[in-house]
Motif scaffolding. Structure first.
Motif, PDB file in Angstrom:
ATOM      1  N   GLN A   1       0.824  -1.211   0.000  1.00  0.00           N
ATOM      2  CA  GLN A   1       0.000   0.000   0.000  1.00  0.00           C
ATOM      3  C   GLN A   1       0.859   1.262   0.000  1.00  0.00           C
ATOM      4  OE1 GLN A   1      -3.458   0.259   0.091  1.00  0.00           O
ATOM      5  NE2 GLN A   1      -3.483   2.468   0.298  1.00  0.00           N
ATOM      6  N   ALA A   2       1.967   1.231   0.720  1.00  0.00           N
ATOM      7  CA  ALA A   2       2.811   2.419   0.856  1.00  0.00           C
ATOM      8  C   ALA A   2       4.268   1.999   1.002  1.00  0.00           C
ATOM      9  CB  ALA A   2       2.373   3.226   2.076  1.00  0.00           C
ATOM     10  N   GLY A   3       5.147   2.964   0.813  1.00  0.00           N
ATOM     11  CA  GLY A   3       6.572   2.732   1.016  1.00  0.00           C
ATOM     12  C   GLY A   3       7.238   2.021  -0.134  1.00  0.00           C
ATOM     13  N   PRO A   4       8.508   1.639   0.052  1.00  0.00           N
ATOM     14  CA  PRO A   4       9.272   0.990  -1.011  1.00  0.00           C
ATOM     15  C   PRO A   4       8.545  -0.224  -1.578  1.00  0.00           C
ATOM     16  CG  PRO A   4      10.730   1.606   0.775  1.00  0.00           C
ATOM     17  CD  PRO A   4       9.321   1.859   1.257  1.00  0.00           C
ATOM     18  N   GLY A   5       8.520  -0.291  -2.895  1.00  0.00           N
ATOM     19  CA  GLY A   5       7.840  -1.389  -3.584  1.00  0.00           C
ATOM     20  C   GLY A   5       6.442  -1.035  -4.049  1.00  0.00           C
ATOM     21  N   ALA A   6       5.853   0.047  -3.546  1.00  0.00           N
ATOM     22  CA  ALA A   6       4.540   0.486  -4.014  1.00  0.00           C
ATOM     23  C   ALA A   6       4.694   0.996  -5.444  1.00  0.00           C
ATOM     24  CB  ALA A   6       3.972   1.574  -3.112  1.00  0.00           C
ATOM     25  N   VAL A   7       3.777   0.570  -6.330  1.00  0.00           N
ATOM     26  CA  VAL A   7       3.880   0.882  -7.754  1.00  0.00           C
ATOM     27  C   VAL A   7       2.542   1.395  -8.272  1.00  0.00           C
ATOM     28  CG1 VAL A   7       4.275  -0.118 -10.054  1.00  0.00           C
ATOM     29  CG2 VAL A   7       5.666  -0.857  -8.118  1.00  0.00           C
ATOM     30  N   PHE A   8       2.616   2.368  -9.164  1.00  0.00           N
ATOM     31  CA  PHE A   8       1.441   2.899  -9.846  1.00  0.00           C
ATOM     32  C   PHE A   8       1.737   2.942 -11.338  1.00  0.00           C
ATOM     33  CE2 PHE A   8      -0.733   6.850 -11.420  1.00  0.00           C
ATOM     34  CZ  PHE A   8      -2.021   6.338 -11.412  1.00  0.00           C
ATOM     35  N   ASN A   9       1.035   2.103 -12.115  1.00  0.00           N
ATOM     36  CA  ASN A   9       1.127   2.118 -13.578  1.00  0.00           C
ATOM     37  C   ASN A   9      -0.034   2.934 -14.107  1.00  0.00           C
ATOM     38  OD1 ASN A   9       3.362   0.194 -14.322  1.00  0.00           O
ATOM     39  ND2 ASN A   9       2.133  -1.113 -13.000  1.00  0.00           N
ATOM     40  N   PHE A  10       0.211   3.761 -15.113  1.00  0.00           N
ATOM     41  CA  PHE A  10      -0.850   4.620 -15.622  1.00  0.00           C
ATOM     42  C   PHE A  10      -0.759   4.782 -17.136  1.00  0.00           C
ATOM     43  CE2 PHE A  10       2.786   7.154 -14.387  1.00  0.00           C
ATOM     44  CZ  PHE A  10       2.991   7.995 -15.472  1.00  0.00           C
ATOM     45  N   GLN A  11      -1.907   5.031 -17.717  1.00  0.00           N
ATOM     46  CA  GLN A  11      -1.995   5.350 -19.138  1.00  0.00           C
ATOM     47  C   GLN A  11      -3.130   6.350 -19.283  1.00  0.00           C
ATOM     48  OE1 GLN A  11      -2.228   2.047 -21.829  1.00  0.00           O
ATOM     49  NE2 GLN A  11      -2.314   3.360 -23.618  1.00  0.00           N
ATOM     50  N   GLY A  12      -2.779   7.543 -19.735  1.00  0.00           N
ATOM     51  CA  GLY A  12      -3.774   8.599 -19.817  1.00  0.00           C
ATOM     52  C   GLY A  12      -3.725   9.359 -21.124  1.00  0.00           C
ATOM     53  N   ASN A  13      -4.342  10.519 -21.102  1.00  0.00           N
ATOM     54  CA  ASN A  13      -4.392  11.363 -22.283  1.00  0.00           C
ATOM     55  C   ASN A  13      -3.000  11.911 -22.611  1.00  0.00           C
ATOM     56  OD1 ASN A  13      -3.940  13.525 -20.492  1.00  0.00           O
ATOM     57  ND2 ASN A  13      -6.104  14.056 -20.389  1.00  0.00           N
ATOM     58  N   LYS A  14      -2.926  12.804 -23.603  1.00  0.00           N
ATOM     59  CA  LYS A  14      -1.617  13.309 -24.044  1.00  0.00           C
ATOM     60  C   LYS A  14      -0.915  14.137 -22.981  1.00  0.00           C
ATOM     61  CE  LYS A  14      -3.473  17.387 -26.281  1.00  0.00           C
ATOM     62  NZ  LYS A  14      -3.509  18.220 -27.430  1.00  0.00           N
ATOM     63  N   GLU A  15      -1.652  14.699 -22.024  1.00  0.00           N
ATOM     64  CA  GLU A  15      -1.022  15.465 -20.950  1.00  0.00           C
ATOM     65  C   GLU A  15      -0.398  14.557 -19.884  1.00  0.00           C
ATOM     66  OE1 GLU A  15      -2.819  19.305 -19.606  1.00  0.00           O
ATOM     67  OE2 GLU A  15      -4.592  18.348 -20.484  1.00  0.00           O
ATOM     68  N   VAL A  16      -0.918  13.344 -19.771  1.00  0.00           N
ATOM     69  CA  VAL A  16      -0.458  12.408 -18.741  1.00  0.00           C
ATOM     70  C   VAL A  16       0.537  11.400 -19.301  1.00  0.00           C
ATOM     71  CG1 VAL A  16      -1.214  10.596 -17.150  1.00  0.00           C
ATOM     72  CG2 VAL A  16      -2.595  12.667 -17.426  1.00  0.00           C
ATOM     73  N   GLY A  17       0.228  10.850 -20.462  1.00  0.00           N
ATOM     74  CA  GLY A  17       1.109   9.866 -21.079  1.00  0.00           C
ATOM     75  C   GLY A  17       0.944   8.482 -20.487  1.00  0.00           C
TER      76      GLY A  17
END
Length: 176
Positions: free
Chosen positions: A73-89
């Motif tokens: 949930q938090a700290g080392p190893g926490a990951v967020f993958n994202f795919q968004g519009n042209k402003e986010v990428g």
């Protein structure tokens, strides 16, 4: 006449490429603000990527972005993958290190609109009755980044987002 114009255009392009090649091989963008809250209240809002995305200006730029969290949930190893519009990428941010309540280090890997691999650091330092929060990002400058930097002020563009994010964090933390 056409030959002369063509030579001038080729020379101008060559000059731009040479100037771009002489620019620094690394970049750093940094912004700070003082927030009327203790570091102990701010740290969880940075060290937990779900909480981070409640004030992160990039998450706000595309409410319909595809998002996937993994790891703790938090700290080392926490990951967020994202795919968004042209402003986010498209990319991934992961927490690589954290030391409560004074610092969080992240790795930002972008694949779109441009590939980039940068380090992001948040530092929280007591400042009077509040906390001085610094958001910094640094990494290598690829040739395309150097070339774009001749036409766009990357520090101002990214810095503006950091300023907005810190203002969002300040608003969130000070109302709590």
């Amino acid at each position: 006449m056409i030959k002369t114009v063509l030579l001038v255009v080729v020379a101008a392009i060559a000059l731009l490429l040479i100037v771009a090649a002489t620019r620094p091989d690394t970049f750093r963008v940094e912004r700070s603000t003082t927030i009327a809250a203790p570091a102990e209240r701010l740290f969880p809002l940075i060290n937990d990527l779900r909480a981070f995305n409640t004030w992160n200006p990039y998450a706000r730029k595309d409410p319909a972005m595809k998002a996937e969290y993994s790891g703790p949930q938090a700290g080392p190893g926490a990951v967020f993958n994202f795919q968004g519009n042209k402003e986010v990428g498209k990319g991934r941010i992961s927490i690589t290190d954290s030391s409560a309540p004074s610092s969080v280090a992240m790795q930002l890997d972008m694949w779109e609109p441009f590939e980039g691999h940068n380090e992001v650091n948040f530092t929280l330092v007591p400042d009077g009755a509040g906390t001085r929060v610094t958001w910094a990002m640094h990494g290598p400058s690829a040739f395309i980044t150097k070339l774009m930097g001749l036409f766009f002020n990357m520090d101002q563009m990214i810095g503006k987002d950091f300023e907005a994010g810190l203002a969002n964090l300040k608003q969130l933390a000070e109302k709590a």
